[in-house]
Design a protein around this motif. Structure first.
Motif, PDB file in Angstrom:
ATOM      1  N   LEU A  72       0.348  -1.112  -0.091  1.00 42.30           N
ATOM      2  CA  LEU A  72       0.693   0.376   0.477  1.00 42.30           C
ATOM      3  C   LEU A  72       1.253   1.233  -0.131  1.00 42.30           C
ATOM      4  O   LEU A  72       0.573   2.109  -0.401  1.00 42.30           O
ATOM      5  CB  LEU A  72      -0.738   0.159   1.218  1.00 42.30           C
ATOM      6  N   TYR A  73       2.376   1.493   0.515  1.00 48.05           N
ATOM      7  CA  TYR A  73       3.311   2.216   0.876  1.00 48.05           C
ATOM      8  C   TYR A  73       3.782   2.974   0.057  1.00 48.05           C
ATOM      9  O   TYR A  73       3.400   3.901  -0.803  1.00 48.05           O
ATOM     10  CB  TYR A  73       3.981   1.917   1.804  1.00 48.05           C
ATOM     11  N   LEU A  74       3.585   1.791  -1.467  1.00 49.01           N
ATOM     12  CA  LEU A  74       3.992   1.382  -2.466  1.00 49.01           C
ATOM     13  C   LEU A  74       3.511   2.543  -3.926  1.00 49.01           C
ATOM     14  O   LEU A  74       3.823   3.106  -4.051  1.00 49.01           O
ATOM     15  CB  LEU A  74       4.707   0.646  -3.318  1.00 49.01           C
ATOM     16  N   ARG A  75       2.457   1.770  -3.781  1.00 46.64           N
ATOM     17  CA  ARG A  75       0.895   2.027  -4.120  1.00 46.64           C
ATOM     18  C   ARG A  75       1.291   3.680  -4.204  1.00 46.64           C
ATOM     19  O   ARG A  75       0.959   4.331  -5.069  1.00 46.64           O
ATOM     20  CB  ARG A  75      -0.117   1.509  -4.174  1.00 46.64           C
ATOM     21  N   HIS A  76       1.065   3.686  -3.021  1.00 48.89           N
ATOM     22  CA  HIS A  76       0.773   5.404  -2.687  1.00 48.89           C
ATOM     23  C   HIS A  76       2.192   6.044  -2.885  1.00 48.89           C
ATOM     24  O   HIS A  76       1.406   7.264  -3.295  1.00 48.89           O
ATOM     25  CB  HIS A  76       0.810   5.645  -1.102  1.00 48.89           C
ATOM     26  N   GLN A  77       3.271   5.601  -2.872  1.00 49.69           N
ATOM     27  CA  GLN A  77       4.396   6.511  -4.025  1.00 49.69           C
ATOM     28  C   GLN A  77       4.150   7.328  -5.219  1.00 49.69           C
ATOM     29  O   GLN A  77       5.166   7.299  -5.918  1.00 49.69           O
ATOM     30  CB  GLN A  77       5.529   5.932  -3.370  1.00 49.69           C
ATOM     31  N   GLY A  78       3.432   6.122  -5.746  1.00 47.86           N
ATOM     32  CA  GLY A  78       2.964   5.205  -7.531  1.00 47.86           C
ATOM     33  C   GLY A  78       4.008   4.861  -7.659  1.00 47.86           C
ATOM     34  O   GLY A  78       4.151   5.062  -9.468  1.00 47.86           O
ATOM     35  N   VAL A  79       3.912   4.156  -7.585  1.00 52.91           N
ATOM     36  CA  VAL A  79       4.447   3.002  -8.077  1.00 52.91           C
ATOM     37  C   VAL A  79       4.549   2.231  -8.560  1.00 52.91           C
ATOM     38  O   VAL A  79       3.106   1.405  -8.176  1.00 52.91           O
ATOM     39  CB  VAL A  79       6.747   1.993  -7.108  1.00 52.91           C
ATOM     40  N   VAL A  80       4.062   0.959 -10.096  1.00 54.04           N
ATOM     41  CA  VAL A  80       3.448   0.965 -10.445  1.00 54.04           C
ATOM     42  C   VAL A  80       4.164  -0.320 -10.415  1.00 54.04           C
ATOM     43  O   VAL A  80       5.514  -1.095  -9.982  1.00 54.04           O
ATOM     44  CB  VAL A  80       3.546   0.740 -11.762  1.00 54.04           C
ATOM     45  N   THR A  81       3.117  -1.472 -11.056  1.00 55.44           N
ATOM     46  CA  THR A  81       3.921  -3.109 -11.277  1.00 55.44           C
ATOM     47  C   THR A  81       4.635  -3.419 -12.601  1.00 55.44           C
ATOM     48  O   THR A  81       3.823  -2.522 -13.324  1.00 55.44           O
ATOM     49  CB  THR A  81       2.784  -4.249 -10.872  1.00 55.44           C
ATOM     50  N   ASP A  82       5.795  -3.994 -12.124  1.00 55.81           N
ATOM     51  CA  ASP A  82       6.245  -4.241 -13.577  1.00 55.81           C
ATOM     52  C   ASP A  82       7.039  -6.014 -13.203  1.00 55.81           C
ATOM     53  O   ASP A  82       6.709  -6.625 -12.475  1.00 55.81           O
ATOM     54  CB  ASP A  82       7.631  -2.955 -13.497  1.00 55.81           C
ATOM     55  N   TYR A  83       7.390  -5.992 -14.618  1.00 47.59           N
ATOM     56  CA  TYR A  83       7.994  -8.065 -14.400  1.00 47.59           C
ATOM     57  C   TYR A  83      10.134  -6.909 -14.272  1.00 47.59           C
ATOM     58  O   TYR A  83      10.754  -6.802 -14.601  1.00 47.59           O
ATOM     59  CB  TYR A  83       7.907  -7.974 -15.806  1.00 47.59           C
ATOM     60  N   ASP A  84      10.681  -9.089 -13.626  1.00 50.80           N
ATOM     61  CA  ASP A  84      11.902  -8.977 -13.494  1.00 50.80           C
ATOM     62  C   ASP A  84      12.661  -9.249 -14.589  1.00 50.80           C
ATOM     63  O   ASP A  84      12.140 -10.218 -15.421  1.00 50.80           O
ATOM     64  CB  ASP A  84      12.455  -9.898 -12.445  1.00 50.80           C
ATOM     65  N   ASP A  85      13.134  -8.315 -15.299  1.00 54.63           N
ATOM     66  CA  ASP A  85      14.278  -8.890 -16.402  1.00 54.63           C
ATOM     67  C   ASP A  85      15.294  -9.744 -17.167  1.00 54.63           C
ATOM     68  O   ASP A  85      16.248  -8.899 -17.461  1.00 54.63           O
ATOM     69  CB  ASP A  85      13.763  -7.183 -17.580  1.00 54.63           C
ATOM     70  N   GLY A  86      15.212 -10.347 -16.147  1.00 54.99           N
ATOM     71  CA  GLY A  86      16.167 -11.568 -15.556  1.00 54.99           C
ATOM     72  C   GLY A  86      15.903 -12.518 -17.138  1.00 54.99           C
ATOM     73  O   GLY A  86      15.338 -12.321 -17.680  1.00 54.99           O
ATOM     74  N   PRO A  87      16.721 -13.322 -16.513  1.00 59.67           N
ATOM     75  CA  PRO A  87      17.140 -14.538 -17.617  1.00 59.67           C
ATOM     76  C   PRO A  87      15.632 -15.605 -17.886  1.00 59.67           C
ATOM     77  O   PRO A  87      15.073 -15.843 -18.825  1.00 59.67           O
ATOM     78  CB  PRO A  87      17.888 -15.388 -17.027  1.00 59.67           C
ATOM     79  N   GLU A  88      15.143 -15.454 -16.818  1.00 61.85           N
ATOM     80  CA  GLU A  88      13.544 -16.212 -17.194  1.00 61.85           C
ATOM     81  C   GLU A  88      12.743 -15.329 -17.652  1.00 61.85           C
ATOM     82  O   GLU A  88      12.041 -16.056 -18.699  1.00 61.85           O
ATOM     83  CB  GLU A  88      12.226 -16.631 -15.755  1.00 61.85           C
ATOM     84  N   LEU A  89      12.397 -14.322 -17.648  1.00 61.70           N
ATOM     85  CA  LEU A  89      11.731 -14.075 -19.081  1.00 61.70           C
ATOM     86  C   LEU A  89      12.024 -13.719 -20.299  1.00 61.70           C
ATOM     87  O   LEU A  89      11.249 -14.066 -21.297  1.00 61.70           O
ATOM     88  CB  LEU A  89      11.220 -12.101 -18.630  1.00 61.70           C
ATOM     89  N   TRP A  90      13.292 -13.318 -19.920  1.00 58.92           N
ATOM     90  CA  TRP A  90      14.587 -13.640 -22.021  1.00 58.92           C
ATOM     91  C   TRP A  90      13.822 -14.312 -22.448  1.00 58.92           C
ATOM     92  O   TRP A  90      13.222 -15.346 -23.313  1.00 58.92           O
ATOM     93  CB  TRP A  90      15.763 -12.956 -21.735  1.00 58.92           C
ATOM     94  N   ALA A  91      14.225 -16.213 -21.463  1.00 61.98           N
ATOM     95  CA  ALA A  91      14.185 -17.636 -21.585  1.00 61.98           C
ATOM     96  C   ALA A  91      12.119 -17.877 -23.014  1.00 61.98           C
ATOM     97  O   ALA A  91      12.596 -18.320 -23.975  1.00 61.98           O
ATOM     98  CB  ALA A  91      14.220 -18.425 -20.725  1.00 61.98           C
ATOM     99  N   HIS A  92      11.586 -16.974 -22.024  1.00 58.21           N
ATOM    100  CA  HIS A  92       9.936 -17.414 -22.151  1.00 58.21           C
ATOM    101  C   HIS A  92      10.104 -16.581 -23.191  1.00 58.21           C
ATOM    102  O   HIS A  92       9.032 -17.012 -24.374  1.00 58.21           O
ATOM    103  CB  HIS A  92       9.321 -16.809 -21.111  1.00 58.21           C
ATOM    104  N   THR A  93      10.849 -15.157 -23.761  1.00 61.28           N
ATOM    105  CA  THR A  93      10.510 -14.612 -24.740  1.00 61.28           C
ATOM    106  C   THR A  93      11.335 -15.190 -26.002  1.00 61.28           C
ATOM    107  O   THR A  93      11.039 -15.495 -27.000  1.00 61.28           O
ATOM    108  CB  THR A  93      10.623 -13.538 -25.122  1.00 61.28           C
ATOM    109  N   ARG A  94      12.324 -15.717 -25.323  1.00 63.35           N
ATOM    110  CA  ARG A  94      13.413 -16.675 -26.571  1.00 63.35           C
ATOM    111  C   ARG A  94      12.958 -18.126 -27.364  1.00 63.35           C
ATOM    112  O   ARG A  94      12.509 -18.232 -28.457  1.00 63.35           O
ATOM    113  CB  ARG A  94      14.008 -16.712 -25.733  1.00 63.35           C
ATOM    114  N   GLU A  95      11.888 -18.149 -26.657  1.00 66.22           N
ATOM    115  CA  GLU A  95      11.201 -19.670 -26.877  1.00 66.22           C
ATOM    116  C   GLU A  95      10.332 -19.455 -28.001  1.00 66.22           C
ATOM    117  O   GLU A  95       9.579 -20.175 -29.090  1.00 66.22           O
ATOM    118  CB  GLU A  95      10.613 -20.685 -26.287  1.00 66.22           C
ATOM    119  N   GLN A  96       9.425 -18.645 -28.318  1.00 68.17           N
ATOM    120  CA  GLN A  96       9.194 -17.592 -29.791  1.00 68.17           C
ATOM    121  C   GLN A  96       9.797 -17.226 -30.724  1.00 68.17           C
ATOM    122  O   GLN A  96       8.905 -16.736 -31.622  1.00 68.17           O
ATOM    123  CB  GLN A  96       8.497 -16.266 -28.794  1.00 68.17           C
TER     124      GLN A  96
END
Lengths: 338, 494
Positions: free
Chosen positions: A26-50
């Motif tokens: 709640l504190y971070l949302r109040h500070q204007g922080v939005v959700t995003d994704y960790d741009d690590g090897p997991e997401l990269w590998a998921h994209t690589r298979e496309q």
């Protein structure tokens, strides 16, 4: 003497953890922080298979961070009706990824390679691509399942941000003075890089308008001035050119195709790049040796007029303009049937 | 599947639910067996065939070994089992290493032999389950325990998912009897298990992966010399990382098993509070060192055949123990250094005290029974602490060989630690990284020292309930804040 744990301890622990997670979120949302994704090897590998999608329905992008910001994937897909598969990695050279695609007999698609000279013509910056490629190659069924479970959670909780709100990020943000010449923790301000599930990276509206935050990033780029490594030349450059030419030829031999792009930069970053990597000796030679089409932003008035808020990447609005222009150029030159 | 992953959370919740259903004990065991195969298949499904093969062969060979009256046939059966188990281990783990050394040797004597590099994938946990099945067939050969009655119980003994991939290495009498009668965790066991699982994950995710791994990686992958501060920080970081990573796995495994009502043997006992090296091996990877004692050191003759043979046996045990960890001469050097330390310790001890000969069966220490460089174990005194600190620093030196990919890297690092190598570039580590290592390693040493004669569960039970609740919550919050990806455990590669 007590010899057993009390269930009250477990209940209290659970209660405190829930209270902490809810308050922190709640504190971070109040500070204007939005959700995003960790741009690590997991997401990269998921994209690589496309990358095996039919070549008339998708285009793969590789490069460094600039193409991740500058290509607006939603705009691209709206204009071309082709899936943009974003495989670029920040602060890295795309050459190892190019080699991986070139050596993959199943990849027969179309590829756009963005060139940031200081990273492309360098033998450093391979750690993240190598980590991503290794992860992709060795991914276990359990890791694939964990990815599928993790992403919906990450998309709902703003505090799940490895670069900003993890223990190591908190320690880095303390800015404890270092010994001279030690490579420091790079504390990018909040909103500089928001990563989406399709690996698009964007600046937040707050970042674009906040001079203080922009200057903080410019100061980080300024640290590059301390790097004493001279630009690649001679035999080392010859080897890079040969390797890229070989990889491009392999892709073309299977029916694929490659286009190079050079996305905009501004201010001292641009001056340094022009000085260290003269276009004739690097960009022009690259196109000549590979025999590929190249789209250099400065050759097109609309692209050339774009300014990077922190000298290296375009704002979301700039990215839309850049992407529009890129698609227009590709259509005008009748490239890939766009 | 690793314990520090979302997949495991869901998997474990389902298993826990199924295990507490009002169904027959046999059905519960089948559930656990299927779950264990799924747990293993989550790495690389085809390798499950190896596990089946090993299980089935050793079940029948073990039974035949126990019942076969003919001595030569029993010898033959034992050889079949040893060849089967060790052959599989040699092929998958040491195949490339053996070929590489053969090629080097051939080239050294002038033969121009250059075969293609083999591309062998190492099945997860093969060293652990091979040792588990080996000890069963050897016990059957020696008739030390009775054969397991059912293939289901034996399969579950070999495959039980908490210990399958990285131990603790269990012996049949420790686990098989627990499968013979119905059991589910009591409320207290469930609480204990969950606390241990939390602690194990905290050690792995927060201490090993978040606070120490990057410093150790930077230092050990540095291509040039560095200053002593950076070198020592890297080595201390790895000393902490390897403990937290491996002990974290063991603690989680014991916790997971406890939640299901099963008790696995202790694998770590605050090893950095060890006074001397025999004490260290009583406390570090206890199930491996006791395995090596019972199935290697004692069969070699132990200390029954005179002092000289005892020294040789210690060294052979430590060299093979080193090689067990990985197919690289650096691991052998690690074992050799430990063997050397144990020699010195034993020599010092022998020169000080004339003790009566103790038979091997007295399980005072896993590898060496009486050796200790400290004159008398001083316990929790200042002197004792200084001895423990000295032991720790010498063990840190051994970790240099353990972590370095090549001897060149190890020598470079040792020279840098001694300040004998001019740094090749600017300092490597940030002040924050140096402080992290200093704080985490100091806390680790202090914790080991104060806990050396007790256990986490005993200490936790003595705390006021609200204080334990706060500490437990803190561990969980730090795990959440680490936001670690599901990094594999170091010992999986062994």
């Amino acid at each position: 003497m007590k010899t057993q744990l009390s269930v009250k301890s477990a209940a209290l622990a659970l209660l405190l953890v829930l209270a902490f997670v809810i308050s922190w979120e709640l504190y971070l949302r109040h500070q204007g922080v939005v959700t995003d994704y960790d741009d690590g090897p997991e997401l990269w590998a998921h994209t690589r298979e496309q990358v095996y999608e039919p070549s008339d329905k998708s285009i793969v992008f590789i490069g460094s961070s600039r193409i991740k910001y500058d290509l607006d994937i939603a705009t691209w897909q709206g204009l071309t009706n082709k899936h943009a598969i974003q495989l670029a990695m920040v602060a890295s050279s795309p050459r190892h990824i190019l080699t991986n695609l070139a050596n993959d007999p199943k990849f027969k698609g179309k590829l756009i390679i963005d060139v940031t000279e200081v990273l492309f013509f360098s033998n450093r910056g391979n750690a993240s691509p190598d980590a991503g490629l290794a992860y992709y190659k060795e991914r276990t069924p359990a890791q694939k399942l964990s990815f599928l479970i993790d992403k919906p959670i990450e998309s709902r909780l703003a505090f799940l941000n490895n670069g900003k709100y993890a223990i190591n990020a908190f320690i880095g943000e303390m800015h404890i003075p270092n010994r001279p010449m030690v490579y420091p923790f790079l504390d990018f301000p909040q909103g500089f890089g928001i990563t989406l599930l399709n690996r698009q990276t964007k600046m937040s509206a707050d970042f674009v308008t906040d001079t203080n935050k922009r200057n903080k990033v410019k100061a980080i780029w300024g640290l590059l001035k301390n790097d004493p490594t001279p630009p690649m030349s001679g035999k080392a450059l010859d080897l890079v050119m040969q390797s890229v030419t070989r990889d491009v030829a392999k892709i073309k031999a299977r029916g694929g195709d490659v286009v190079f792009t050079r996305t905009p930069s501004s201010g001292f970053f641009l001056m340094a790049e022009n000085h260290m990597f003269p276009r004739e000796a690097y960009w022009n030679r690259l196109l000549k040796e590979t025999g590929c089409k190249g789209i250099y932003y400065a050759d097109y008035p609309v692209m050339a007029s774009l300014t990077c808020p922190e000298f290296s990447h375009l704002s979301p609005a700039g990215a839309i303009t850049y992407t529009h222009t890129l698609v227009n150029i590709l259509k005008h030159d009748k490239i890939w049937g766009l | 599947m690793v314990f520090n992953s979302y997949t495991f959370v869901i998997f474990f919740a389902i298993i826990l639910g199924l295990h507490n259903l009002p169904i027959s004990w046999k059905a519960k065991k089948i559930n656990l067996l299927i779950a264990s195969y799924l747990f293993y298949a989550a790495w690389n499904p085809p390798f499950i065939l190896l596990l089946w093969l090993s299980t089935v062969v050793d079940f029948f060979v073990g039974r035949a070994l126990y019942t076969q009256p003919n001595k030569s046939k029993r010898h033959l059966l034992l050889i079949i089992s040893l060849i089967g188990n060790l052959g599989m281990l040699c092929f998958f783990k040491y195949g490339g290493f053996i070929l590489e050394n053969f090629v080097t040797l051939s080239n050294a004597i002038g033969l121009n032999y250059h075969p293609a590099k083999p591309n062998i994938i190492l099945p997860a946990g093969i060293s652990f389950y091979t040792f588990t099945t080996l000890c069963y067939t050897i016990d059957m050969y020696k008739k030390k325990s009775k054969p397991v009655k059912s293939l289901l119980d034996f399969s579950l003994f070999v495959t039980f998912f908490p210990h399958l991939v990285a131990g603790p290495i269990v012996r049949p009498p420790q686990l098989v009897p627990q499968f013979e009668t119905p059991r589910t965790a009591t409320g207290q066991q469930l609480l204990n298990g969950l606390l241990l699982l939390t602690l194990g994950l905290f050690m792995k995710v927060v201490c090993a992966d978040t606070l120490l791994a990057s410093t150790s990686d930077i230092v050990f992958s540095s291509p040039g010399n560095m200053g002593p501060l950076d070198a020592w920080a890297g080595v201390l970081a790895f000393s902490g990382q390897i403990f937290f990573d491996f002990a974290g796995y063991s603690t989680s495994a014991i916790g997971v098993a406890l939640c299901l009502g099963f008790i696995l043997p202790q694998n770590f006992l605050y090893p950095y509070a060890a006074i001397g090296f025999s004490d260290f091996w009583r406390r570090w990877h206890i199930t491996l060192s006791s395995w090596l004692r019972d199935y290697l050191y004692i069969p070699l003759g132990g200390n029954r055949e005179g002092k000289f043979r005892a020294y040789i046996n210690v060294m052979i045990t430590m060299l093979i123990g080193g090689l067990w960890h990985g197919a690289n001469w650096t691991f052998v050097a690690w074992g050799c250094l430990h063997g050397f330390y144990l020699w010195i310790e034993k020599a010092l001890k022998d020169s000080r005290i004339k003790k009566p000969h103790l038979p091997d069966s007295i399980p005072l220490a896993p590898v060496i029974v009486t050796a200790s460089f400290a004159p008398v174990l001083p316990g929790k005194s200042t002197g004792g602490f200084l001895y423990a600190l000295f032991t720790f620093l010498l063990i840190c030196v051994t970790w240099v060989f353990f972590r370095s990919a090549t001897f060149a890297i190890a020598w470079r690092l040792l020279k840098s630690m001694a300040g004998q190598a001019p740094p090749a570039g600017p300092p490597l580590l940030t002040t924050a990284a140096l402080l992290q290592v200093a704080i985490v390693v100091s806390l680790m040493l202090a914790f080991h020292w104060f806990m050396r004669d007790t256990t986490v569960l005993k200490t936790s039970a003595k705390l006021p309930w609200w204080l334990l609740g706060i500490v437990w919550a803190l561990l969980l919050i730090l795990i959440i804040l680490s936001q670690g990806t599901s990094k594999s455990f170091i010992y999986f590669q062994f």
